[in-house]
Design an enzyme around this catalytic site. Sequence first.
Site, PDB file in Angstrom:
ATOM      1  N   THR A 249     -72.770 -14.405  45.796  1.00 49.25           N
ATOM      2  CA  THR A 249     -73.118 -15.828  45.666  1.00 49.25           C
ATOM      3  C   THR A 249     -74.619 -16.064  45.757  1.00 49.25           C
ATOM      4  O   THR A 249     -75.120 -17.031  45.183  1.00 49.25           O
ATOM      5  CB  THR A 249     -72.388 -16.696  46.708  1.00 49.25           C
ATOM      6  OG1 THR A 249     -72.902 -16.464  48.015  1.00 49.25           O
ATOM      7  CG2 THR A 249     -70.892 -16.427  46.691  1.00 49.25           C
TER       8      THR A 249
ATOM      9  N   MET B 142     -75.075 -21.284  43.682  1.00 51.07           N
ATOM     10  CA  MET B 142     -73.755 -21.891  43.507  1.00 51.07           C
ATOM     11  C   MET B 142     -72.710 -21.029  44.219  1.00 51.07           C
ATOM     12  O   MET B 142     -71.885 -20.346  43.600  1.00 51.07           O
ATOM     13  CB  MET B 142     -73.423 -22.023  42.026  1.00 51.07           C
ATOM     14  CG  MET B 142     -74.308 -22.984  41.272  1.00 51.07           C
ATOM     15  SD  MET B 142     -74.034 -24.718  41.765  1.00 51.07           S
ATOM     16  CE  MET B 142     -75.543 -25.021  42.701  1.00 51.07           C
ATOM     17  N   HIS B 143     -72.727 -21.068  45.548  1.00 50.71           N
ATOM     18  CA  HIS B 143     -71.859 -20.194  46.334  1.00 50.71           C
ATOM     19  C   HIS B 143     -70.385 -20.383  45.980  1.00 50.71           C
ATOM     20  O   HIS B 143     -69.687 -19.445  45.577  1.00 50.71           O
ATOM     21  CB  HIS B 143     -72.072 -20.461  47.825  1.00 50.71           C
ATOM     22  CG  HIS B 143     -73.452 -20.192  48.309  1.00 50.71           C
ATOM     23  ND1 HIS B 143     -73.947 -18.919  48.471  1.00 50.71           N
ATOM     24  CD2 HIS B 143     -74.458 -21.039  48.673  1.00 50.71           C
ATOM     25  CE1 HIS B 143     -75.189 -18.982  48.926  1.00 50.71           C
ATOM     26  NE2 HIS B 143     -75.520 -20.260  49.048  1.00 50.71           N
ATOM     27  N   ASP B 144     -69.874 -21.594  46.143  1.00 48.60           N
ATOM     28  CA  ASP B 144     -68.437 -21.834  46.007  1.00 48.60           C
ATOM     29  C   ASP B 144     -67.936 -21.627  44.583  1.00 48.60           C
ATOM     30  O   ASP B 144     -66.773 -21.264  44.365  1.00 48.60           O
ATOM     31  CB  ASP B 144     -68.089 -23.247  46.473  1.00 48.60           C
ATOM     32  CG  ASP B 144     -68.263 -23.422  47.969  1.00 48.60           C
ATOM     33  OD1 ASP B 144     -68.232 -22.412  48.694  1.00 48.60           O
ATOM     34  OD2 ASP B 144     -68.438 -24.565  48.417  1.00 48.60           O
TER      35      ASP B 144
END
EC number: 3.2.-.-
Length: 304
Positions: free
Chosen positions: A191, A232-234
């Site tokens: 991520t 944009m981790h999620d």
Amino acid sequence: MRLPIFLDTDPGIDDAVAIAAAIFAPELDLQLMTTVAGNVSVEKTTRNALQLLHFWNAEIPLAQGAAVPLVRAPRDAASVHGESGMAGYDFVEHNRKPLGIPAFLAIRDALMRAPEPVTLVAIGPLTNIALLLSQCPECKPYIRRLVIMGGSAGRGNCTPNAEFNIAVDPEAAACVFRSGIEIVMCGLDVTNQAILTPDYLATLPELNRTGKMLHALFSHYRSGSMQSGLRMHDLCAIAWLVRPELFTLKPCFVAVETQGEFTSGTTVVDIDGCLDKPANVQVALELDVKGFQQWVAEVLALAS
């Protein structure tokens, strides 16, 4: 055939992008959303999730989940997402309400009704998922797999070793990783590579109404910057569902540290097999960044 998924989330600015992708990616069939305390309180994450569903006119049931971790005091990431969790955009009023049952029971009921096993996607702390697995073990055969955004094989982002979603509720994460269900872990190893560039971010206001909304949110997002790029981790958890070839995965034994004075919340990822324990998690370690960025542009163009 579209892949049926349930999404457990704690919106959260990057959650908003993941929710958009889950709704608009043509390969996915988002059938249920649940909320959990994480980035902000569960009352706020629920309000934010309902606002997003109303914004996109998405008729997807939503259940409010756990307000606190299993045994610990709550913590949040308001410093990253703003006090509301989605600072920067004024959503219109609506009259949507969550379902009248707790999230883990809503997941249980939906799993038991589903004609085939369902993929669970968890992009917040794992409290709801732990409650489901511990209180409703009969549901396990109905879970195709669990894809999470959480953990790290290396550095953390809220302590030197721990990633936020795991650190908020380590006991829940430990329960989930011990459960025996199939797990794909998209942690900080990938991520932190999932960056939207300043050039792309600048195009969002002219893309569509979703682009305008996200651009306003991103100006208040503190995981990177509009000038250097935003992580944009999620979104990685959703990307893996649609474009798994963009990720390099390795089967590993993963445990969660719950006792350490300095290491609580750490995901101990045994990449080299030092512990001689069977792998229980598919761990994402590398990301095709350009391919990811291209996919994001494609799916957000559909999010009108």
